[in-house]
Design a protein around this motif. Structure first.
Motif, short mmCIF file in Angstrom:
data_model
loop_
_atom_site.label_atom_id
_atom_site.label_comp_id
_atom_site.label_asym_id
_atom_site.label_seq_id
_atom_site.Cartn_x
_atom_site.Cartn_y
_atom_site.Cartn_z
N CYS A 1 -11.60 -6.68 -9.29
CA CYS A 1 -11.84 -5.27 -8.96
C CYS A 1 -12.87 -4.63 -9.89
CB CYS A 1 -10.53 -4.48 -9.04
SG CYS A 1 -9.37 -4.90 -7.72
N GLU B 1 -9.89 -10.71 -0.33
CA GLU B 1 -10.47 -9.38 -0.52
C GLU B 1 -9.70 -8.62 -1.59
OE1 GLU B 1 -10.10 -5.72 2.24
OE2 GLU B 1 -12.06 -6.59 2.73
N SER B 2 -10.43 -8.06 -2.55
CA SER B 2 -9.80 -7.32 -3.63
C SER B 2 -9.81 -5.83 -3.34
CB SER B 2 -10.53 -7.59 -4.95
OG SER B 2 -10.40 -8.94 -5.31
N THR B 3 -8.72 -5.18 -3.65
CA THR B 3 -8.58 -3.74 -3.44
C THR B 3 -8.12 -3.10 -4.73
OG1 THR B 3 -7.98 -4.08 -1.12
CG2 THR B 3 -7.45 -1.94 -2.08
N ALA C 1 -6.21 4.00 -2.26
CA ALA C 1 -6.68 2.63 -2.12
C ALA C 1 -8.11 2.62 -1.62
CB ALA C 1 -5.79 1.87 -1.14
N SER C 2 -8.91 1.70 -2.18
CA SER C 2 -10.28 1.54 -1.69
C SER C 2 -10.72 0.11 -1.87
CB SER C 2 -11.23 2.48 -2.44
OG SER C 2 -11.24 2.17 -3.81
N SER C 3 -11.33 -0.49 -0.84
CA SER C 3 -11.84 -1.84 -0.95
C SER C 3 -13.13 -1.82 -1.75
CB SER C 3 -12.11 -2.43 0.44
OG SER C 3 -10.91 -2.54 1.16
N VAL D 1 0.83 -1.20 0.00
CA VAL D 1 0.00 0.00 0.00
C VAL D 1 0.87 1.25 0.00
CG1 VAL D 1 -1.67 1.32 1.33
CG2 VAL D 1 -1.95 -1.14 1.11
N TYR E 1 -6.52 0.25 -6.53
CA TYR E 1 -5.73 1.44 -6.26
C TYR E 1 -5.96 2.42 -7.41
CZ TYR E 1 -3.53 -1.43 -2.71
OH TYR E 1 -3.31 -2.23 -1.62
N CYS F 1 -5.19 -3.50 -9.42
CA CYS F 1 -6.02 -4.40 -8.61
C CYS F 1 -5.12 -5.36 -7.84
CB CYS F 1 -6.97 -5.19 -9.51
SG CYS F 1 -8.13 -6.26 -8.61
N THR G 1 -5.32 -8.51 -4.76
CA THR G 1 -6.18 -9.39 -3.97
C THR G 1 -5.35 -10.06 -2.89
OG1 THR G 1 -7.62 -9.83 -5.87
CG2 THR G 1 -7.74 -11.38 -4.03
#
Length: 212
Positions: free
Chosen positions: A157, A201-203, A18-20, A8, A205, A195, A197
């Motif tokens: 994502c 959980e995928s995040t 960054a956002s989930s 991150v 950016y 993207c 993972t």
């Protein structure tokens, strides 16, 4: 855990946010579900859609290039394409008008020489195009437009990427689900989303420049 934090920090260091996201999310750019990113003269097309789904892109008529090895008598044989048309055929960059070629039988090749002279390009009775006077054993480039589609996998994502391949350039225009797009007129996002993972959980950016 430290490894995730480091990732991150690296991404945020280049101006990303960054956002989930949930599995049904997508990643549009300023309201556009289809946009492009141009880096060092290379264009990639980003398609925002439901995560983990598939997107079919209709590319229209696309020129595909393949390499062919020249025969012992300097000939290159090109079979009739699936479309049945040789329109747009190019050999080593030179356009070939297949419909104007004479119809002749394919002579045998003996010690590097045809058993019957074939000084010019021709077509065989079964429809093959035969290019002559090439260097035996050399590779030539055969380019022929074909109707093409690409089926892309949307990542976790919510975006897929359409890139050129070694045999197919990006199209000038294309369509998705009946909507037409022109590559030149797509919004240029400047920087691409990323993207990642981890732990199921995928995040995504998102570049900081997107918020400007």
């Amino acid at each position: 855990m430290r490894k995730a934090n480091k990732l991150v920090a690296i991404v945020l260091g280049v101006g990303a946010i960054a956002s989930s996201i949930s599995p049904a999310s997508a990643v549009p750019y300023k309201g556009s579900n289809v946009y492009k990113v141009v880096k060092e003269g290379v264009t990639s097309i980003y398609i925002s859609s439901t995560a983990n789904s598939r997107v079919q892109v209709d590319l229209g008529s696309v020129e595909r290039s393949t390499a062919r090895i020249v025969g012992a008598c300097g000939e290159v044989r090109i079979s009739v394409p699936n479309s049945g048309s040789f329109t747009g055929l190019k050999v080593d960059g030179a356009s070939i008008s297949a419909d104007s070629l004479p119809s002749q039988v394919m002579p045998s090749c003996v010690n590097g020489t045809f058993s019957e002279p074939r000084p010019d390009n021709f077509r065989t009775p079964n429809g093959q195009v035969v290019i002559v006077n090439k260097t035996p054993g050399a590779a030539v480039a055969i380019a022929l437009p074909n109707e093409a589609t690409r089926n892309l996998s949307v990542n976790a994502c919510g975006f897929a990427i359409l890139r050129a391949t070694t045999s197919t350039a990006l199209p000038d225009s294309f369509s998705i689900s009946g909507t037409d797009y022109t590559t030149a007129s797509l919004q240029d996002a400047g920087d691409a989303p990323i993207c990642r993972t981890s732990g199921g959980e995928s995040t995504v950016y998102v570049p900081g420049s997107w918020t400007n």
